[in-house]
Design a protein around this motif. Structure first.
Motif, PDB file in Angstrom:
ATOM      1  N   LEU A  28      -6.475  -5.111   3.218  1.00 33.66           N
ATOM      2  CA  LEU A  28      -6.517  -5.827   4.494  1.00 33.66           C
ATOM      3  C   LEU A  28      -5.240  -5.558   5.292  1.00 33.66           C
ATOM      4  O   LEU A  28      -5.271  -5.293   6.495  1.00 33.66           O
ATOM      5  N   ARG A  29      -4.101  -5.642   4.604  1.00 31.62           N
ATOM      6  CA  ARG A  29      -2.830  -5.434   5.292  1.00 31.62           C
ATOM      7  C   ARG A  29      -2.749  -4.016   5.866  1.00 31.62           C
ATOM      8  O   ARG A  29      -2.262  -3.807   6.977  1.00 31.62           O
ATOM      9  N   HIS A  30      -3.284  -3.052   5.106  1.00 34.71           N
ATOM     10  CA  HIS A  30      -3.225  -1.661   5.557  1.00 34.71           C
ATOM     11  C   HIS A  30      -4.095  -1.380   6.775  1.00 34.71           C
ATOM     12  O   HIS A  30      -3.890  -0.382   7.447  1.00 34.71           O
ATOM     13  N   LEU A  31      -5.045  -2.262   7.019  1.00 30.91           N
ATOM     14  CA  LEU A  31      -5.939  -2.009   8.158  1.00 30.91           C
ATOM     15  C   LEU A  31      -5.162  -1.859   9.464  1.00 30.91           C
ATOM     16  O   LEU A  31      -5.613  -1.207  10.389  1.00 30.91           O
ATOM     17  N   ARG A  32      -3.961  -2.455   9.494  1.00 32.10           N
ATOM     18  CA  ARG A  32      -3.205  -2.369  10.749  1.00 32.10           C
ATOM     19  C   ARG A  32      -2.846  -0.925  11.109  1.00 32.10           C
ATOM     20  O   ARG A  32      -2.575  -0.632  12.268  1.00 32.10           O
ATOM     21  N   TYR A  33      -2.847  -0.027  10.129  1.00 34.35           N
ATOM     22  CA  TYR A  33      -2.558   1.378  10.467  1.00 34.35           C
ATOM     23  C   TYR A  33      -3.765   2.089  11.045  1.00 34.35           C
ATOM     24  O   TYR A  33      -3.656   3.189  11.557  1.00 34.35           O
ATOM     25  N   PHE A  34      -4.910   1.466  10.899  1.00 32.96           N
ATOM     26  CA  PHE A  34      -6.118   2.199  11.239  1.00 32.96           C
ATOM     27  C   PHE A  34      -6.909   1.609  12.397  1.00 32.96           C
ATOM     28  O   PHE A  34      -7.916   2.165  12.786  1.00 32.96           O
ATOM     29  N   LEU A  84       4.663  11.104  -0.858  1.00 34.57           N
ATOM     30  CA  LEU A  84       4.136  10.869  -2.203  1.00 34.57           C
ATOM     31  C   LEU A  84       2.993   9.857  -2.135  1.00 34.57           C
ATOM     32  O   LEU A  84       1.902  10.074  -2.683  1.00 34.57           O
ATOM     33  N   HIS A  85       3.262   8.734  -1.461  1.00 37.57           N
ATOM     34  CA  HIS A  85       2.257   7.675  -1.307  1.00 37.57           C
ATOM     35  C   HIS A  85       0.954   8.274  -0.774  1.00 37.57           C
ATOM     36  O   HIS A  85      -0.118   8.064  -1.349  1.00 37.57           O
ATOM     37  N   LEU A  86       1.058   9.030   0.259  1.00 35.91           N
ATOM     38  CA  LEU A  86      -0.151   9.564   0.894  1.00 35.91           C
ATOM     39  C   LEU A  86      -0.832  10.623   0.029  1.00 35.91           C
ATOM     40  O   LEU A  86      -2.071  10.673  -0.043  1.00 35.91           O
TER      41      LEU A  86
HETATM   42  C1  HEM Z   1      -4.105   6.522   4.111  1.00 40.71           C
HETATM   43  C2  HEM Z   1      -3.915   5.419   3.524  1.00 40.71           C
HETATM   44  C3  HEM Z   1      -2.574   4.720   3.395  1.00 40.71           C
HETATM   45  C4  HEM Z   1      -1.490   4.718   4.207  1.00 40.71           C
HETATM   46  C5  HEM Z   1      -1.320   5.416   5.536  1.00 40.71           C
HETATM   47  C6  HEM Z   1      -0.500   3.870   3.602  1.00 40.71           C
HETATM   48  C7  HEM Z   1       0.740   3.609   4.156  1.00 40.71           C
HETATM   49  C8  HEM Z   1       1.637   2.679   3.652  1.00 40.71           C
HETATM   50  C9  HEM Z   1       2.864   2.321   4.277  1.00 40.71           C
HETATM   51  C10 HEM Z   1       3.410   2.948   5.541  1.00 40.71           C
HETATM   52  C11 HEM Z   1       3.445   1.365   3.528  1.00 40.71           C
HETATM   53  C12 HEM Z   1       4.770   0.679   3.803  1.00 40.71           C
HETATM   54  C13 HEM Z   1       4.524  -0.608   4.501  1.00 40.71           C
HETATM   55  C14 HEM Z   1       5.774  -1.241   5.071  1.00 40.71           C
HETATM   56  O1  HEM Z   1       6.803  -0.597   5.052  1.00 40.71           O
HETATM   57  O2  HEM Z   1       5.630  -2.356   5.524  1.00 40.71           O
HETATM   58  C15 HEM Z   1       2.548   1.088   2.438  1.00 40.71           C
HETATM   59  C16 HEM Z   1       2.757   0.141   1.465  1.00 40.71           C
HETATM   60  C17 HEM Z   1       1.934  -0.061   0.397  1.00 40.71           C
HETATM   61  N1  HEM Z   1       0.768   0.653   0.087  1.00 40.71           N
HETATM   62 FE1  HEM Z   1      -0.082   2.027   1.236  1.00 40.71          FE
HETATM   63  N2  HEM Z   1      -0.992   3.384   2.420  1.00 40.71           N
HETATM   64  C18 HEM Z   1      -2.275   3.886   2.267  1.00 40.71           C
HETATM   65  C19 HEM Z   1      -3.144   3.642   1.247  1.00 40.71           C
HETATM   66  C20 HEM Z   1      -2.853   2.803   0.186  1.00 40.71           C
HETATM   67  C21 HEM Z   1      -3.759   2.525  -0.892  1.00 40.71           C
HETATM   68  C22 HEM Z   1      -5.176   3.120  -1.061  1.00 40.71           C
HETATM   69  C23 HEM Z   1      -3.132   1.660  -1.717  1.00 40.71           C
HETATM   70  C24 HEM Z   1      -3.610   1.042  -3.017  1.00 40.71           C
HETATM   71  C25 HEM Z   1      -4.397   1.602  -3.869  1.00 40.71           C
HETATM   72  C26 HEM Z   1      -1.818   1.378  -1.149  1.00 40.71           C
HETATM   73  C27 HEM Z   1      -0.905   0.512  -1.690  1.00 40.71           C
HETATM   74  C28 HEM Z   1       0.254   0.125  -1.055  1.00 40.71           C
HETATM   75  C29 HEM Z   1       1.101  -0.944  -1.516  1.00 40.71           C
HETATM   76  C30 HEM Z   1       0.817  -1.807  -2.776  1.00 40.71           C
HETATM   77  C31 HEM Z   1       2.140  -1.063  -0.617  1.00 40.71           C
HETATM   78  C32 HEM Z   1       3.305  -2.091  -0.648  1.00 40.71           C
HETATM   79  C33 HEM Z   1       2.901  -3.417  -0.083  1.00 40.71           C
HETATM   80  C34 HEM Z   1       2.612  -3.369   1.366  1.00 40.71           C
HETATM   81  O3  HEM Z   1       3.509  -3.060   2.134  1.00 40.71           O
HETATM   82  O4  HEM Z   1       1.480  -3.613   1.730  1.00 40.71           O
HETATM   83  N3  HEM Z   1      -1.701   2.084   0.006  1.00 40.71           N
HETATM   84  N4  HEM Z   1       1.444   1.902   2.525  1.00 40.71           N
END
Ligand code: HEM
Ligand code: HEM
Ligand code: SF4
Ligand code: SF4
Lengths: 243, 512
Positions: free
Chosen positions: A88-94, A192-194
C-alpha cells in the motif's frame, strides 16, 4: 547512468510482461480445469455466501494455519500483513495523484516493512531448526526467503540510512507507463532493491508463489457442501454417461 | 493373535511428535495385483514396457481433469503445518509419511516434467526424473496414506494429500502396478456384488438366522429382508455387517429401528456392499461403475428411499459423490435426502419421540466415540455443518448413561484415522496399521485411565475391523470396539417386547 536507466526500464518491462502473462496463464488454467467431485473439507459452509466468508477468513486470518501451527502462523501472518502494508505504501510511486487512504497508510508502511522482515526471519529460522521443516525445504525455499529479506532490508536501509530521491523514482516509473524513459537515480541500494524486485516478479508465476492465486481455486476450500441438494458434474464426466 | 515381527510403539499420554527418521518405513509395501485382478478393472496386467512415458501421459491427463491435483501440486509453500498431522508419520517417524513429504514424491516428478523451473533447474527446486526408484517409493508410500484428509484441515490452502494419493494410485494402475487388496475386491464386487464375495443365498441364510436370534432374544418378529420389491427403503450396508463382530450387532440394530419406525425396507443382493473401493484407487470410472449398482438396485426394487449403514469411506462416496456418479435421483421420494445415513434416520425418530430406550442395558459399558475420518472431514449428516459430529453423539447419549469424549485435539474434524482406511486394511500392511493406530489409541488409553472408559463406538466397517485386529497389539481387548447401532440395539425397547405377542406391523411387510 543512461545505460543503467535503459537497462532497468527494459528489465521492468520484461518482468511485468512475464508476471502478467504467467499469472493470466496459470489462473485461466486453474479456472478451466474442472473439479469433478465435491471435496470440500468438512464441516464446510452449505451456501455460496458461507464459502466466501470461509475464504475471507483463510486469506485475511490464515485460519487453517492458525489451527495447524501457531509459530508458523505468527511469523507468516506478520510477514504477509507487513507485505500488504508495504505494498500500500509503495503505491505512492505508481499513482498520481496519491489517493487519500494511501497517504494515511504511509507511516504504517514502515512498521509493515519491519514486521515483514522479522516475520521472514522467523520463518527462515524454522527452516533450519525444526527437523521436519528442514527435511522438506529445497534450495529454492531458502532462496525465496533470502530474496524477500534482501528486498526488505535494502528498502529499510533506504528509508533509514542512505536516502534516495523518491521523486525521481516516481518520475521514472510514471514515465514507463508512457514509454518515456526518465533518468533513474543510481544509488546502489536502490538498484539492488529494484533488481531483486524484478527477479521476484519474474519467478512469481513459476514458483510456489502461485499459492496466492492457488488458494482461491482450492476445491477443499472453495466448494459449498451441498452435494445431496444439487447434482455436481464435470463435462468430461457427463460424457461418460452418454457412452 | 499373531506375534508382531516389528516393534509395537509404547502408548504415551499425549502423542509426541517424533524426530525425523528417514526410510523407517521404506520396506512397507502391499502385495502387487496379478494380471487376473488387473484385467477386470481395465488395467494392464503388469508393468508396461514404456511405463515412464505412459505414466507421464496419464499424469498430464489427470492434471487436466482434476483441478485439485493441478492446484495442489503448484501451491504448497512448504510451510510445514501438515508435517505433524498424519497418524502414519506420528506412528512410524518416516518423513515420507509427513503429508508434504508424501506429496513431494509426486511433486518432484510434476516439477521435472511439467514446470519450467524443474526442467531447467531440477536441483534447485527439488525436481527429479521418474525413475524406477521413484516408482518404488510411490508404491510404498502412496500405500501408506489412508486418505483420511487430516492434513487438509490444517493446510493453509486445504491441500488434500488424499487427492494426490488417489491420483498416484490411478497412474500406477494405468502402467500395470496395482495393489492386490483393492483391485481384487473391486473385481469381487463386479462378479458377486460385495467386497467379501458373499453370494445371495449365503446372505439370505444369514439374515434368516438374524431374524431367529432376535426373536429368541426379544420375542418380537423383526424382519431382515433382502431383495423385496416394493419396499420403501433400500438399505445399503458394508458386507462386513452380515457376519463379522461387532458389525453384525449394528445390522441387528438397524433392523430394530426400521421395525419400530414401521417402515418396510430391504437389502439388495445386487448392491450388497456400501463400500466403494473405486475411490481408494482414484479411478472415477471404477467408482462410477460400483456406484451404478445402487441405482440399478433402487430401480429394480422400486424403493422410495436409500439409507446407508455404518461405513466411513462408503458414506463419503454416498453423501458427497453418489448424486454425481449415479444420480439424478428424481425417481425417489423427494421429501428425503438421497442417500440418508442410518444415524440420520435413527436420530429423526429419537427427536420425534418414537423410540423407547432402556439405557441401563448399556450400563456395563463406559463409552467414548471415534469420529471416522471420512465421515468427519468429507461428509455431513443432518442439515447443519457439523451434524456428522453431533448426531452420532446424540444417539449415544440417548442410549447410554456413561459417555466421555476423547481429547478435543483428536476428535471431530481433528479426529485421527483408525490406521486402516483407504485400502490399507490388509494383513500385508500389518506393521503400518498397528503403528498408524497409535495416535488414536493414545487418546483412547487416556480416557480409559482418566474416565474409566471401557468401550469405543464407531460407525465405520473399516474402523471396526481395524480396531478389532489392532487393539490386542496394544494390550487392549478386541471387543472394546462396538457398533453405534449395537448400542441402539441393546437399549431399544421394541413394541410388544416381553409379552410375547406378535406385532401387527409385521404383516405389512408382505407386500412383495
Ligand atoms: C518497482 C517496485 C518497487 C520500487 C520502485 C520500490 C522502491 C522503494 C523505495 C524508493 C523505498 C525507500 C522508501 C523511502 O525512502 O521512504 C522502498 C522501501 C521499501 N521497499 Fe520497495 N520498492 C519496490 C518494490 C518492493 C517490493 C515488491 C517489496 C516487498 C516485497 C518492497 C519492500 C520494501 C520495504 C520493506 C521498504 C522499507 C519500508 C518502506 O519504506 O516502505 N519494495 N522501496
Ligand atoms: C492472497 C494472497 C496471499 C495469501 C492468502 C498468502 C498466504 C500464505 C500462507 C498461509 C503461507 C504459509 C505460512 C507462511 O509460511 O507464511 C504463505 C507463505 C508464503 N508466502 Fe504467501 N500469501 C499470499 C500472497 C503472497 C505474496 C504476494 C507473496 C510474495 C511476494 C507471498 C510469499 C510467500 C512466501 C515466500 C511464503 C513461504 C514462507 C516460508 O518460507 O515459510 N505470499 N503465504
Ligand atoms: S490423508 Fe491422512 S493418511 Fe494421507 S497424508 Fe493426509 S493425514 Fe496422512
Ligand atoms: S500445510 Fe500445505 S502448504 Fe504447508 S507444507 Fe503442508 S501441504 Fe504444503
Amino acid at each position: 547512468m543512461a545505460f543503467l536507466t535503459g537497462f532497468y526500464a527494459l528489465l521492468f518491462y520484461f518482468a511485468a510482461v512475464v508476471l502478467v502473462t504467467g499469472l493470466v496463464f496459470k489462473i485461466q488454467q486453474y479456472a478451466r480445469t474442472p473439479a469433478p467431485l465435491k471435496i470440500p473439507t468438512t464441516p464446510a459452509p452449505t451456501t455460496r455466501g458461507g464459502v466466501i466468508f470461509r475464504m475471507m477468513r483463510e486469506v485475511v486470518l490464515f485460519e487453517s494455519l492458525f489451527r495447524g501451527n501457531k509459530w508458523t502462523w505468527i511469523f507468516g501472518w506478520m510477514f504477509h500483513f507487513g507485505l500488504f502494508l508495504v505494498t500500500l505504501r509503495h503505491l505512492r510511486y505508481f499513482i498520481e495523484p496519491v489517493w487519500f487512504p494511501i497517504q494515511l497508510v504511509q507511516p504504517f508502511g514502515i512498521y509493515g516493512g519491519m514486521a515483514m522482515v522479522v516475520g521472514l526471519a522467523g520463518l527462515w529460522v524454522r527452516r533450519f531448526f525444526v527437523d521436519r521443516v528442514r527435511y522438506i525445504s529445497a534450495p529454492s525455499d531458502h532462496l525465496i526467503l533470502a530474496l524477500l529479506i534482501l528486498i526488505g532490508c535494502s528498502g529499510l536501509m533506504m528509508k533509514f540510512v542512505f536516502h534516495t530521491d523518491v521523486v525521481a523514482i516516481k518520475t521514472f516509473f510514471l514515465g514507463l507507463y508512457a514509454f518515456d524513459v526518465k533518468p533513474l537515480p543510481s544509488d546502489p541500494l536502490l538498484l539492488l532493491h529494484l533488481l531483486l524486485v524484478a527477479v521476484l516478479m519474474i519467478v512469481f508465476p513459476y514458483s510456489k508463489l502461485l499459492h496466492a492465486p492457488g488458494l482461491f481455486f482450492s476445491p477443499s476450500r472453495n466448494q459449498a457442501d451441498n452435494p445431496r441438494e444439487r447434482r455436481h458434474i464435470a463435462p468430461w464426466a457427463r460424457q461418460l454417461e452418454q457412452e | 493373535m499373531a506375534k508382531a515381527t516389528f516393534e509395537v510403539p509404547a502408548l504415551t499420554q499425549y502423542t509426541e511428535i517424533p524426530a525425523v527418521t528417514p526410510d523407517a518405513m521404506a520396506h512397507s509395501a502391499p502385495f502387487v495385483a496379478k494380471a487376473d485382478f488387473q484385467k477386470p478393472l481395465g488395467f494392464p496386467g503388469g508393468l508396461v514396457d514404456d511405463w515412464q512415458t505412459t505414466a507421464i501421459a496419464k499424469m498430464r491427463e489427470l492434471l487436466g481433469r482434476y483441478r485439485s491435483l493441478q492446484v495442489y501440486l503448484d501451491s504448497c509453500v512448504k510451510c510445514g503445518a501438515c508435517t505433524d498431522k498424519c497418524h502414519y508419520y506420528l506412528g512410524t517417524k518416516d518423513p515420507k509419511n509427513m503429508p508434504v513429504g508424501r506429496q513431494d514424491l509426486m511433486r518432484k516428478v510434476y516439477r521435472r516434467y511439467f514446470t519450467l523451473a524443474g526442467r531447467f533447474f531440477p536441483k534447485l527446486v527439488g525436481a527429479e526424473d521418474f525413475t524406477k526408484e521413484v516408482l518404488d517409493d510411490w508404491y510404498s508410500y502412496y500405500h501408506q496414506c489412508s486418505q483420511c484428509r487430516r492434513c487438509s484441515v490444517f493446510c493453509p490452502y486445504g491441500i488434500d494429500t488424499a487427492e494426490i494419493s488417489m491420483a498416484a494410485r490411478e497412474i500406477m494402475d494405468s502402467i500395470g502396478v496395482g495393489q492386490k487388496y483393492c483391485n481384487e475386491i473391486i473385481g469381487k464386487v463386479y462378479k458377486i456384488g460385495n467386497n467379501l464375495g458373499l453370494p445371495g443365498p449365503a446372505l439370505e441364510d444369514t439374515l434368516e438366522g438374524l431374524e431367529e436370534d432376535v426373536y429368541d432374544e426379544t420375542g418380537v418378529k423383526v424382519r431382515y429382508p433382502i431383495d423385496e420389491e416394493g419396499a420403501e427403503i433400500l438399505l445399503v450396508t458394508p458386507s462386513a455387517d452380515f457376519f463379522a463382530e461387532p458389525h453384525v450387532d449394528g445390522l441387528i440394530g438397524y433392523g430394530k429401528v426400521f421395525h419400530e419406525a414401521g417402515v418396510t425396507w430391504t437389502l439388495s443382493s445386487h448392491a450388497s456392499e456400501a463400500a466403494n473401493f473405486g475411490m481408494f484407487i482414484g479411478s472415477y470410472a471404477n467408482m462410477r461403475r460400483v456406484a451404478q449398482r445402487i441405482r440399478e438396485a433402487a430401480i429394480q426394487l422400486k424403493v422410495k428411499r436409500i439409507v446407508f449403514g455404518e461405513c466411513g469411506h462408503a458414506w463419503r462416496v454416498a453423501y458427497s459423490f453418489l448424486n454425481t456418479l449415479a444420480g439424478p435421483w428424481d425417481f425417489l421420494d423427494p421429501r428425503y435426502p438421497v442417500p440418508q445415513h442410518i444415524c440420520e434416520f435413527t436420530f429423526d425418530l429419537i427427536q420425534q419421540g418414537r423410540l423407547t430406550f432402556d439405557k441401563s442395558e448399556n450400563d456395563d459399558k463406559v463409552l467414548t466415540y471415534h469420529d471416522s475420518c471420512n465421515v468427519a472431514r468429507a461428509s455431513r449428516m443432518g442439515d447443519t455443518p457439523g451434524g456428522q459430529f453431533e448426531i452420532p453423539r446424540a444417539i449415544i447419549r440417548a442410549t447410554c448413561n456413561h459417555f466421555y469424549d476423547m481429547d478435543e485435539d483428536t476428535i471431530r474434524d481433528r479426529t485421527f484415522c483408525c490406521g486402516g482406511g483407504g485400502g490399507l486394511l490388509t494383513d500385508d500392511l500389518m506393521e503400518l496399521r498397528v503403528k498408524g493406530a497409535k495416535p488414536r489409541l493414545d487418546a483412547l488409553n487416556n480416557v480409559m485411565q482418566e474416565k474409566g472408559v471401557t468401550h469405543m463406538a464407531a460407525i465405520c466397517a473399516i474402523c471396526k475391523s481395524q480396531f478389532t485386529k489392532v487393539l490386542p497389539y496394544y494390550g487392549m481387548e478386541m471387543d472394546q470396539i462396538v457398533s453405534l447401532h449395537q448400542l441402539v440395539s441393546n437399549a431399544i425397547v421394541l413394541t410388544g417386547q416381553g409379552d410375547g405377542d406378535l406385532e401387527d406391523e409385521d404383516e405389512t411387510d408382505e407386500a412383495a
